[in-house]
Scaffold this active site. Structure first.
Site, PDB file in Angstrom:
ATOM      1  N   LYS A 173     -10.141  -7.548   1.040  1.00 57.11           N
ATOM      2  CA  LYS A 173      -9.898  -8.365  -0.147  1.00 57.11           C
ATOM      3  C   LYS A 173      -9.384  -9.746   0.229  1.00 57.11           C
ATOM      4  O   LYS A 173      -8.549  -9.885   1.118  1.00 57.11           O
ATOM      5  CB  LYS A 173      -8.892  -7.661  -1.056  1.00 57.11           C
ATOM      6  CG  LYS A 173      -9.390  -6.339  -1.604  1.00 57.11           C
ATOM      7  CD  LYS A 173      -8.341  -5.608  -2.416  1.00 57.11           C
ATOM      8  CE  LYS A 173      -7.200  -5.103  -1.560  1.00 57.11           C
ATOM      9  NZ  LYS A 173      -6.297  -4.181  -2.295  1.00 57.11           N
ATOM     10  N   THR A 204      -0.348 -10.304 -12.096  1.00 62.13           N
ATOM     11  CA  THR A 204      -1.305  -9.612 -11.221  1.00 62.13           C
ATOM     12  C   THR A 204      -0.743  -8.299 -10.683  1.00 62.13           C
ATOM     13  O   THR A 204      -1.256  -7.767  -9.700  1.00 62.13           O
ATOM     14  CB  THR A 204      -1.691 -10.517 -10.041  1.00 62.13           C
ATOM     15  OG1 THR A 204      -0.500 -10.904  -9.324  1.00 62.13           O
ATOM     16  CG2 THR A 204      -2.410 -11.776 -10.524  1.00 62.13           C
ATOM     17  N   GLY A 206      -0.382  -4.729  -9.841  1.00 63.26           N
ATOM     18  CA  GLY A 206      -1.275  -3.586  -9.844  1.00 63.26           C
ATOM     19  C   GLY A 206      -2.739  -3.899  -9.617  1.00 63.26           C
ATOM     20  O   GLY A 206      -3.596  -3.036  -9.832  1.00 63.26           O
ATOM     21  N   THR A 207      -3.062  -5.098  -9.141  1.00 64.38           N
ATOM     22  CA  THR A 207      -4.476  -5.442  -8.945  1.00 64.38           C
ATOM     23  C   THR A 207      -5.127  -4.559  -7.877  1.00 64.38           C
ATOM     24  O   THR A 207      -6.275  -4.128  -8.034  1.00 64.38           O
ATOM     25  CB  THR A 207      -4.652  -6.917  -8.561  1.00 64.38           C
ATOM     26  OG1 THR A 207      -3.776  -7.237  -7.483  1.00 64.38           O
ATOM     27  CG2 THR A 207      -4.359  -7.824  -9.742  1.00 64.38           C
ATOM     28  N   GLY A 208      -4.407  -4.277  -6.788  1.00 67.47           N
ATOM     29  CA  GLY A 208      -4.971  -3.448  -5.727  1.00 67.47           C
ATOM     30  C   GLY A 208      -5.232  -2.022  -6.189  1.00 67.47           C
ATOM     31  O   GLY A 208      -6.286  -1.438  -5.905  1.00 67.47           O
ATOM     32  N   CYS A 209      -4.281  -1.470  -6.919  1.00 68.65           N
ATOM     33  CA  CYS A 209      -4.438  -0.117  -7.471  1.00 68.65           C
ATOM     34  C   CYS A 209      -5.633  -0.067  -8.405  1.00 68.65           C
ATOM     35  O   CYS A 209      -6.448   0.865  -8.374  1.00 68.65           O
ATOM     36  CB  CYS A 209      -3.188   0.299  -8.249  1.00 68.65           C
ATOM     37  SG  CYS A 209      -1.643   0.169  -7.362  1.00 68.65           S
TER      38      CYS A 209
END
Length: 297
Positions: A173, A204, A206-209
């Site tokens: 990412k 932003t 929790g974007t990875g989750c």
């Protein structure tokens, strides 16, 4: 209906972890199940406390899921101890789990490590080789590849190393001031860029989750890897573009931005004859939904 399992920690504020995963899976049309690795006391400003589940109880949760409603995909988020990582790896091997997406949460955006060195070693040895796809950010990719990442070329080299080491696809990412919204998918000796423009939204959390859960959801539905990533990127762009603003810190996205219907209406909506949470075309326009890049060998 297709099903997906998230194995991760609970976020009491609802923006990340298990809560974000379940919202994302539901919004992406699969039945969501969970095995909780830890309870956290947190909100948009930070984490106040963590209470881990025991390895035995985590195994029991996974047993109950696989022996009743078998998941079509599994997403794994933050697991902070070596013992819990081993428990997950043993159970996934026992049940021959499919479509495993691992978000290797090891390093915070600030650069601080979130799990111990021995847990990172166990993650590398036991869990990452079981993944169909890994979704590391740049600091995590530096840990996994053993190299600094400063350029697009570095991203390609690091993704290649990680993919070859763990024999899986890698979605490296962008962010951290490099390729802000451009992600690199590397698999089977070739790579593809997924492009997007930065959405000016400071919320932003929790974007990875969310991204990894959306990928798992699409794999569960039978989409191929490239299409699953592309659909997940479009979903997260919509969730960010809805510009939800909650909390005093970095707030959550609106995971339900695309959900409309009778049961999301408020009394005011009913009086006006309009549904709540409808994101108009103009609201999404400008979020720059990512377009597919060219595949390069």
């Amino acid at each position: 209906m297709r099903t997906a399992l998230t194995i991760a920690g609970s976020d009491s504020s609802g923006g990340a972890g298990i809560q974000a995963d379940i919202k994302t899976m539901t919004a992406n049309g699969v039945f969501a199940m969970s095995a909780i690795t830890a309870l956290t006391a947190q909100n948009t400003t930070g984490v106040a406390g963590i209470m881990e589940a025991s390895p035995e109880f985590l195994k029991q949760q996974i047993d109950c899921i696989f022996t009743d409603i078998r998941p079509d995909a599994v997403k794994i988020g933050m697991v902070s101890s070596a013992e819990l990582i081993i428990a997950i790896a043993e159970k996934l091997a026992e049940y021959q789990a499919e479509n495993i997406v691992v978000d290797p949460v090891m390093v915070a955006t600030s650069g601080a490590k979130l799990i111990s060195d021995d847990a990172i070693d166990t993650l590398k040895e036991r869990l990452l080789p079981m993944a169909d796809i890994l979704t590391p950010n740049i600091p995590e990719s530096e840990v996994l590849s053993g190299m600094e990442i400063r350029t697009e070329e570095d991203m390609i080299k690091a993704a290649e190393k990680i993919s070859e080491n763990y024999h899986c696809a890698v979605l490296l990412k962008g962010g951290h001031q490099l390729n802000d919204a451009n992600d690199l998918l590397y698999r089977k000796g070739s790579y593809r860029w997924f492009y997007g423009k930065r959405i000016d939204n400071p919320n932003t959390h929790g974007t990875g989750c969310t991204l990894s859960s959306a990928i798992a959801s699409n794999l569960a539905k039978g989409f191929d890897m490239d299409t699953s990533v592309e659909r997940a990127k479009a979903y997260i762009s919509g969730a960010l573009g809805a510009m939800l603003d909650l909390g005093k810190g970095s707030g959550p996205m609106n995971h339900a931005f695309d959900i409309t219907g009778e049961y999301v209406k408020t009394p005011e909506d009913i009086a006006k004859g309009t549904p709540e949470n409808t994101v108009t075309e103009s609201a999404v326009t400008g979020t720059d939904m990512p377009s597919a890049g060219k595949e390069t060998v």
